[in-house]
Design a protein around this motif. Structure first.
Motif, PDB file in Angstrom:
ATOM      1  N   ALA A 187       0.807  -1.230   0.000  1.00 29.84           N
ATOM      2  CA  ALA A 187       0.000   0.000   0.000  1.00 29.84           C
ATOM      3  C   ALA A 187       0.838   1.278   0.000  1.00 29.84           C
ATOM      4  N   ASP A 188       1.984   1.234   0.691  1.00 29.79           N
ATOM      5  CA  ASP A 188       2.715   2.480   0.950  1.00 29.79           C
ATOM      6  C   ASP A 188       3.946   2.714   0.080  1.00 29.79           C
ATOM      7  N   TYR A 189       4.402   1.712  -0.659  1.00 31.15           N
ATOM      8  CA  TYR A 189       5.678   1.853  -1.365  1.00 31.15           C
ATOM      9  C   TYR A 189       5.571   1.425  -2.822  1.00 31.15           C
ATOM     10  N   ASP A 190       6.393   2.068  -3.664  1.00 27.15           N
ATOM     11  CA  ASP A 190       6.459   1.706  -5.080  1.00 27.15           C
ATOM     12  C   ASP A 190       7.240   0.407  -5.275  1.00 27.15           C
ATOM     13  N   GLY A 191       8.211   0.175  -4.425  1.00 28.04           N
ATOM     14  CA  GLY A 191       9.016  -1.037  -4.461  1.00 28.04           C
ATOM     15  C   GLY A 191       9.449  -1.375  -3.049  1.00 28.04           C
ATOM     16  N   TRP A 192       9.826  -2.627  -2.826  1.00 22.28           N
ATOM     17  CA  TRP A 192      10.191  -3.017  -1.465  1.00 22.28           C
ATOM     18  C   TRP A 192      11.089  -4.241  -1.422  1.00 22.28           C
ATOM     19  N   VAL A 193      11.736  -4.387  -0.247  1.00 19.55           N
ATOM     20  CA  VAL A 193      12.592  -5.534   0.061  1.00 19.55           C
ATOM     21  C   VAL A 193      12.105  -6.121   1.372  1.00 19.55           C
ATOM     22  N   LEU A 194      12.053  -7.444   1.446  1.00 21.87           N
ATOM     23  CA  LEU A 194      11.700  -8.128   2.688  1.00 21.87           C
ATOM     24  C   LEU A 194      12.666  -9.293   2.883  1.00 21.87           C
ATOM     25  N   HIS A 195      13.468  -9.216   3.947  1.00 23.79           N
ATOM     26  CA  HIS A 195      14.355 -10.329   4.297  1.00 23.79           C
ATOM     27  C   HIS A 195      13.560 -11.349   5.103  1.00 23.79           C
ATOM     28  N   ALA A 196      13.895 -12.621   4.921  1.00 24.41           N
ATOM     29  CA  ALA A 196      13.159 -13.696   5.594  1.00 24.41           C
ATOM     30  C   ALA A 196      14.110 -14.835   5.950  1.00 24.41           C
TER      31      ALA A 196
ATOM     32  N   LEU B 160      12.978 -11.150  -0.553  1.00 23.62           N
ATOM     33  CA  LEU B 160      11.856 -10.904  -1.453  1.00 23.62           C
ATOM     34  C   LEU B 160      11.953  -9.464  -1.940  1.00 23.62           C
ATOM     35  N   ILE B 161      11.956  -9.291  -3.256  1.00 28.92           N
ATOM     36  CA  ILE B 161      12.165  -7.961  -3.828  1.00 28.92           C
ATOM     37  C   ILE B 161      11.079  -7.667  -4.851  1.00 28.92           C
TER      38      ILE B 161
END
Length: 184
Positions: free
Chosen positions: A41-50, A95-96
Motif C-alpha cells: 500500500a505504501d511503497y512503489d518497491g520493497w525488500v523483505l528479508h526472511a 523478497l524484492i
C-alpha cells in the motif's frame, strides 16, 4: 521519471522475535500479513528479508504470490554454525518487488542471488552487510533520488548502506581547474 518510495523490511524472522526482546523497539512477533499489506500500500518497491525455514516460506509464499515480488537469495559464504544443527542455514530468501525495471549497466551484473558473508559484532543478530543492501537496491531498480524507509532500523546498517550506495552517483566536488603550485 519521478522518484519512487522504497520500503526496506528486515524484521525479526518468523519465530525469532524473542532474540530481540532486549531491543528498545521490541514488539513481539511481526504480523507478516500486515507488513506485506503495508509494503504493497505504501511503497512503489520493497525488500523483505526472511528466514530459510519451512515455516517462514509457508507463511510468506501465499502472502506475496499476488504482489509481483521475486524470491531472491543471499548465500552466506561464511555463516554462523551452531552446535547440533547438522545442516547450517547458510542462505536466506530476500523478497524484492522492484520500484521500476532495473537498469542493466556496467556497474553490476544482475543476478537473483548474492554471495556475501554475514556481519559480525554489528550490535544485533542479523545486521545486513552493505554489499547485500547495495545488491537489493540494484534489483529494486532504485535511483539516488528515491526515498528509502528503513522500516526496522536496528543497527542503522540499511540506512547507512543507502547513503553509501547513493554516493556512487554523486559527482566529485569541482576543485580549481589549475591548482596552485606549492612554493618549494
Amino acid at each position: 521519471m519521478s522518484a519512487a518510495s522504497i520500503g526496506y523490511a528486515d524484521p525479526p524472522y518468523i519465530g525469532c522475535a524473542h532474540l530481540y526482546r532486549d531491543h528498545p523497539d521490541y514488539a513481539g512477533e511481526v504480523d507478516h500479513a500486515a507488513l506485506i499489506a503495508r509494503l504493497e500500500a505504501d511503497y512503489d518497491g520493497w525488500v523483505l528479508h526472511a528466514a530459510a525455514t519451512p515455516r517462514s516460506m509457508a507463511v510468506l509464499a501465499p502472502l506475496i504470490e499476488h504482489t509481483g515480488a521475486r524470491w531472491c537469495s543471499w548465500v552466506k559464504g561464511f555463516a554462523a554454525f551452531k552446535r547440533n544443527v547438522p545442516v547450517a542455514y547458510a542462505w536466506e530468501p530476500v523478497l524484492i518487488k522492484p520500484a521500476r525495471k532495473p537498469v542493466v549497466s556496467k556497474r553490476l551484473t544482475m543476478r537473483d542471488w548474492i554471495e556475501h558473508p554475514i556481519t559480525l559484532k554489528r550490535g544485533l543478530t542479523g545486521a545486513k552487510p552493505e554489499a547485500v543492501c547495495h545488491w537489493a537496491f540494484e534489483l529494486l531498480g532504485a535511483r539516488p533520488d528515491d526515498s528509502l524507509d528503513d522500516m526496522f532500523p536496528g543497527t542503522g546498517a540499511v540506512t547507512e548502506a543507502w547513503r553509501t550506495w547513493r554516493l556512487k552517483f554523486a559527482l566529485p566536488e569541482a576543485g580549481p581547474l589549475f591548482p596552485r603550485r606549492q612554493a618549494a
